[in-house]
Structures are given as structure tokens and as C-alpha cells.
Design an enzyme around this catalytic site. Structure first.
Site, PDB file in Angstrom:
ATOM      1  N   ASP A 181      -7.933  -7.381   0.221  1.00  0.00           N
ATOM      2  CA  ASP A 181      -7.017  -7.616   1.344  1.00  0.00           C
ATOM      3  C   ASP A 181      -7.775  -7.242   2.604  1.00  0.00           C
ATOM      4  OD1 ASP A 181      -6.661  -4.552   0.976  1.00  0.00           O
ATOM      5  OD2 ASP A 181      -5.695  -4.989   2.892  1.00  0.00           O
ATOM      6  N   ASP A 208       0.861  -1.185   0.000  1.00  0.00           N
ATOM      7  CA  ASP A 208       0.000   0.000   0.000  1.00  0.00           C
ATOM      8  C   ASP A 208       0.897   1.235   0.000  1.00  0.00           C
ATOM      9  OD1 ASP A 208       0.927   0.258   2.564  1.00  0.00           O
ATOM     10  OD2 ASP A 208      -0.993  -0.101   3.536  1.00  0.00           O
TER      11      ASP A 208
END
Lengths: 376, 376
Positions: free
Chosen positions: B266, B92
Site C-alpha cells: 500500500d 491499519d
């Protein structure tokens, strides 16, 4: 079902290589038993523990009687089934932890009353109840209830505890169900006094057990005191039966005790140290929390078989401990138990080859040489 | 080296089965990515994670930039090597955790300055620095820096954060090294406003990314709001590129989102819940700390493939959590990740067979039916 038996297969000086047979399989000796206090060898899957070469684990009567309870474990099929460990199990008697963990304990001639360290509930442990609990758990090797005191201690106190342990040995033997294929071990006490140890060993031999443990060591005394007690005590134990040194110890303690004729060991050291970032290796102990490892791309020991020792960098292990990741204790415990079993495996092989002294010298030279130099 | 690519292999309504290619291997979609926040999927060995069927894991830029540091990871050979995960990794951008974890954060047009939640040290994250960190880590899929706000929020606030995220998207794209084989994903923001989401999606498409994420969901809104945003947003995303719904979710959230054309997910839920004794199963969620399991000899799910689900009794798992044994989180996390991957595997198969609706109905009927009746 296989009944308990012990066969000595090779000797080298006082050291012996052997095999213990139990209802749940064979144990190669000298043996190191990982400790599964609460029905789990901490941070390890049971099949991992077995794959390392551990033939037997230890369960703690004190912990298991309080939680989940011996009757519950029995109803669930026994400790082997409960913890997914279909191999041999030795249970201690509960005495040691009652003394070290329980609250408001009150010892009398008949047993000990104490409050649980978990919820304060009152419990009673007698020689008979200890045997009953260990039988409910389904242990392959049971231990008599004894009283273990810390060293140093007064001579009179050592004698009192030894005599009480002897009385409890007799009652444990009477309570033990013969013919079950299981084994009951007596425990030699007597502190650091040779005469007390000899008196204890002889009296236990008269009662007659399947094996003999030496208790009351690794309780704060220097290694030299422990080894002196072994030198004085082991010759008094029946040659043909297994000898178990309780709660010991460092790899060096173990090598020195095997040399003196000890066959079995247990200790929380490899698992406890692993949870705190201390790794046992052929280079000695390595503190993974130390900043020197932060940029070190090398594994703990590239020549080791265990994936935890060989596949992960010291930098990664260091990071896991700094970051509080569970994988740090998981990998370091795995490394440590693997190293302990590797030391035992080498010891068994060396005894078989009549090369035990050389083996110990080589291992100790590795420790003395120390860890890899830091990366620059 | 394989370059990033996405192939759609089958469709069933809006749902797609596909394959993403990356420099570190292929990812079967729809894919659930276990979260490896600090370079470890908590309580799991990396080879276990892969054996469950996870093709890719997620790493967190915020955590890794603070500890052990992106430059250090790069010097140690990159994140794949560091964490022993030779398969695809998505990182991320760090934005989400800066907002949720860091102290004294100060957002400006150019980026965000914040203090570490670990040691209070000051750090700065800009779109360019986020791309640099993710490149140092060696991610296969990088995410643009964005600003994610909690819902509900004011419309003006949603618009401001969306516009800032768009500006950062453009700068992220400019900073990203093309031709590396890696992928950069843009992130659609806009809260629960359809017009803002569409504006974001179109502007991102104009910039051009390798895939599109939908951010700013699973931040406190009801499931219906999340699904409405998907219904409004997904049609505006390029059909031939992968779509990633960030931070989602429960198994039901995932099934509902796959139905709407999402390819990647996720979530920390299976790992976090596992550490707290909550198991995901085909019977729904099971709270292993509940006393009803204390005497239950049955496994979580005897029909499951995962040893954690099939081999250990509920009574044992209950005991491990009550006793605070690490093996409890280890086994329950393992079960949970296995169950998530099993749901994904079934979804991929069902899409290929044109039977996705039936698959979802069957799975949901199992959850609705609920857990095994308690043992009497």
C-alpha cells in the site's frame, strides 16, 4: 457540417420546446448549460457532464484568453478537442469577467484595457478581438462584447452602458465571419428600465443576430425585478430565434423564465454550490455540512437516477465535506448538475404535453414541502 | 461467507502469484492496495478504483476513529457500505499515524494517549481498542497495533520498539475474534537490524497470525537498506502465508520487493503525487506542471487503457494544474492508480509464465529510456 438553426417544436403559453442545431450537434431547449470556465466543468469528467443530458457547455473568454491563451487553444485543435467535449460550446464575450475580475480596467469607447487577475499582465479586449478569440476557441455560439453593470444603478449609467453595448453589437456583427455555420448572439442591456430594454432589443433586431441574450440580470436584483424585465423585454425579441438569459439561476428562476419564453440558461450555481456542500434536490436545497446529516443513512434522493444522488448516504457526504475530501465536491456537483438537467428534461416534456403550469406547480410543491425529516 | 485463505498459484524464484480470499471477495496477489485514508481514495469514485483492477483498498484507523468515528461507521453499516466499496478492505492499526500526526502523544507499555490533530480532543489507543475499532469498521484484514520508528535510529531504540510491538502483537491476537472469517496480520519490526528482525519474525510466528507485514520501512532509509531488510527477513516468514510490505512504494520498490517474495503493498504515492501533478507512466514519472507540456498535444501514454492516460493531452493536463482545476488531480490520480495496477497485473502474469525477471527488465528499460522528447 450542420449550420446553426433553431426549430420550435412545441409551445405552451409563452414557453417553447425546441432544438438548436450547431456544427457540433443539437441542443434540446429549454437548455441549461453547465459552466466550464477554464475549459473544465469543475469536479466533473466531460463524459459525465454529457451523460447527465447536458447538450452544451459554456466557456469563458476572459479566463481562456489569459490562460492557456486563445492562440494556444487554436493550435491544439480548438476548445472542443482541448477539453474533450465534442458537443456544442457557447463562449461568452469576456466583458462580464473583465468588469468583475480584472484589475485596473479602463473602459473606452473602443474597448477595455485591463490587467490580468492572475499575473497582472496588460490585455485589451475590443468587440473585434472578442470575436477573434471566440473564433480561435472554435465556439459554436459566440456572444457580442457588451458592458454589464450591477443593479441597482442610475438611469443615466444604465443608458450609457446599453448604448455602448449597442455600438459594440454592431462592430461584433461586422467582425463575425458569416457562413461559418456558427452563430452570433446579441445581448439586450438596459438595466431595469423597460424603455431602455425595448430600445436595445429593437436596435439589436435591426442589426440582426442568430439569437438574443438578455444580459445584465442576476446581478444583485430581486427575482421580481428580473421577471418584470423579462415580461417587458421578451415580447420585443424575434419570436423564431432562441432567447438566452445569461447567468441565471436557481431552479425556480429557470422555471419562471421558461414560462416567459426563455430557451437557454447558464449559471455557476450548481457547480459552485456543489463544491461548498449545498445540494439541489426535489426537496429543495440541502446543506450537507449541517450536523443533522452526520448519522443519516439515507441518500440525497433515493428516487433519483444519478448515482451521486442515490448510492451514497447523507452521512457519508457529510463526512466527506467535514474531512475536506475531494469526493464531496465531486459527488455533490454531480448531483446538482443531474438535478438541473432533470428539471430541464421535465420542463421540455411538460411543454410538449401542454402541461407546463402543472409541472411547475408539482416541482414547487416538492421544494415547499422541504427536505426529509431528520433521522431521530 | 468466505473465510480468509491464501493460495499460492505460481512461483518464479522467490516471487509468488496467488489469491487471498476474504469475506468480501478475492484479492489477486501481488496486490497494490490504494489508500482510502478517510473512507475515500482521494479524487476517485469507488467504482473507478475497482474498475482499474484494485481488489482491495486500505482504510486508516487513526483517521476514521477521529472522524467520523468507528461506532458511527458501525451504526451506518460498516466501512464497506459507508464508502460504497463492497470489496475487501484492510485497515491499519492506527499506530503509525498516532506517531506521525497526533499531538502530545504519550506512549506507555499499555498503549498510547494522544490529542487529535483535528480538534485537540484526547484519545487512547491500546492493542485491544485498535482491534475493536477495526472490527467496528468491519475490515477483512486487521493489523496489530505496533510502534513504528523512523530510520536511522539507535539500536536500543529499535529493540525497544520491536519488543513493545511484540507484546502488543500478543494482546492484539488475544483481542481478535477468531472464527469471524476475518484475518489478523502481525507486523515485523526491528529497524535495519537483521537480528532484531529475525527475533521479531520468529516470535510473531510463534504467536501465529493469518499473514505477516513488514513494518518500519519506507520511513526515510535508502532503497538498498529496505531491500537488505527484506532479504534478511522474508525467509523467516511462513512460506504459505501472505506477506505485506507496509507503505511501499515507488513502482521500482514494488518490483524489487515482489522479487523478494512480497505479496501485498500500500502507498499514498500514486494518489498524493497525482494531486500534485506528477504522473507515473511507462516512461517514468512526468511532472505535468513543467512548461514543456504547455503546447504538447500528446496524451500521457497513447498505448494505455485508462482514459485519463490516453484521451487528454499533456497540454490540457498542464493547463488544469496551472489553473487549479480539480479535474487535474482527478485525471492524474486516475492515471497513476491505473499505471500501478497495470504494473501489478503484468507482474502477476509474468510470474505465472516464469518470466518475472524479463518483465522487470522491460519495465525498467522503459523508465530508463525516459519520457517522450519535448515537442519542438
Amino acid at each position: 457540417m450542420t449550420k446553426f438553426a433553431f426549430h420550435i417544436l412545441a409551445r405552451d403559453g409563452a414557453a417553447r420546446r425546441g432544438e438548436i442545431l450547431t456544427p457540433h450537434g443539437a441542443i434540446r431547449t429549454p437548455a441549461f448549460m453547465p459552466v466550464g470556465t477554464q475549459a473544465s466543468v469543475k469536479a466533473m469528467y466531460p463524459d459525465q457532464v454529457h451523460a447527465l443530458g447536458a447538450d452544451i457547455v459554456l466557456g469563458n473568454t476572459y479566463h481562456l484568453m489569459l490562460r492557456p491563451g486563445a492562440e494556444r487553444v487554436a493550435a491544439l485543435g480548438g476548445l472542443h478537442h482541448f477539453m474533450n467535449w465534442p458537443y456544442p460550446i457557447l463562449t461568452d464575450s469576456g466583458g462580464f469577467q473583465v468588469m468583475s475580475l480584472a484589475k485596473l480596467r479602463k473602459l473606452d469607447k473602443d474597448g477595455v484595457t485591463f490587467r490580468s487577475h492572475i499575473d497582472g499582465s496588460e490585455h485589451r479586449l475590443t468587440p473585434e478581438r472578442s470575436i477573434e478569440i471566440q473564433t480561435l476557441l472554435g465556439a459554436d455560439i459566440l456572444m457580442q462584447l457588451d458592458e454589464c453593470i450591477a443593479l441597482p444603478a442610475e438611469g443615466s449609467e444604465m443608458k450609457r452602458a446599453m448604448m455602448l453595448s449597442l455600438a459594440w453589437a454592431e462592430r461584433s456583427k461586422a467582425a463575425f465571419e458569416e457562413g461559418s455555420g456558427r452563430a452570433l448572439f446579441g445581448i439586450v442591456q438596459g438595466g431595469d428600465k423597460a424603455d431602455l430594454r425595448l430600445q436595445s432589443a429593437r436596435a439589436l433586431t435591426d442589426i440582426g443576430f442568430d439569437g438574443y441574450a438578455i444580459g445584465g440580470l442576476a446581478v444583485g436584483e430581486p427575482q421580481a425585478v428580473m421577471l418584470k424585465v423579462l415580461d417587458e423585454t421578451v415580447p420585443a425579441l424575434e419570436e423564431k430565434l432562441p432567447r438566452y438569459l445569461m447567468g441565471v439561476g436557481t431552479p425556480d428562476d429557470i422555471l419562471s423564465s421558461i414560462e416567459r419564453g426563455i430557451d437557454m440558461f447558464d449559471c455557476v450555481m450548481p457547480t459552485r454550490a456543489g463544491r461548498h456542500g449545498q445540494a439541489f434536490t426535489r426537496f429543495g436545497t440541502v446543506n450537507l455540512r449541517n450536523a443533522r446529516h452526520a448519522d443519516d443513512p439515507r441518500p440525497l434522493d433515493e428516487s433519483a437516477d444519478c448515482p451521486a444522488s442515490r448510492t451514497y448516504s447523507r452521512a457519508y457526504l457529510h463526512h466527506l465535506f467535514k474531512a475536506g475530501e475531494m469526493l464531496g465536491p465531486m459527488l455533490t456537483t454531480w448531483n446538482n448538475l443531474a438535478y438541473y438537467q432533470q428539471v430541464m428534461d421535465g420542463a421540455r416534456r411538460a411543454i410538449g404535453e401542454g402541461a407546463y403550469d402543472d409541472y411547475c406547480a408539482t416541482i414547487r410543491a416538492g421544494w415547499a414541502h422541504g427536505d426529509l425529516p431528520a433521522v431521530s
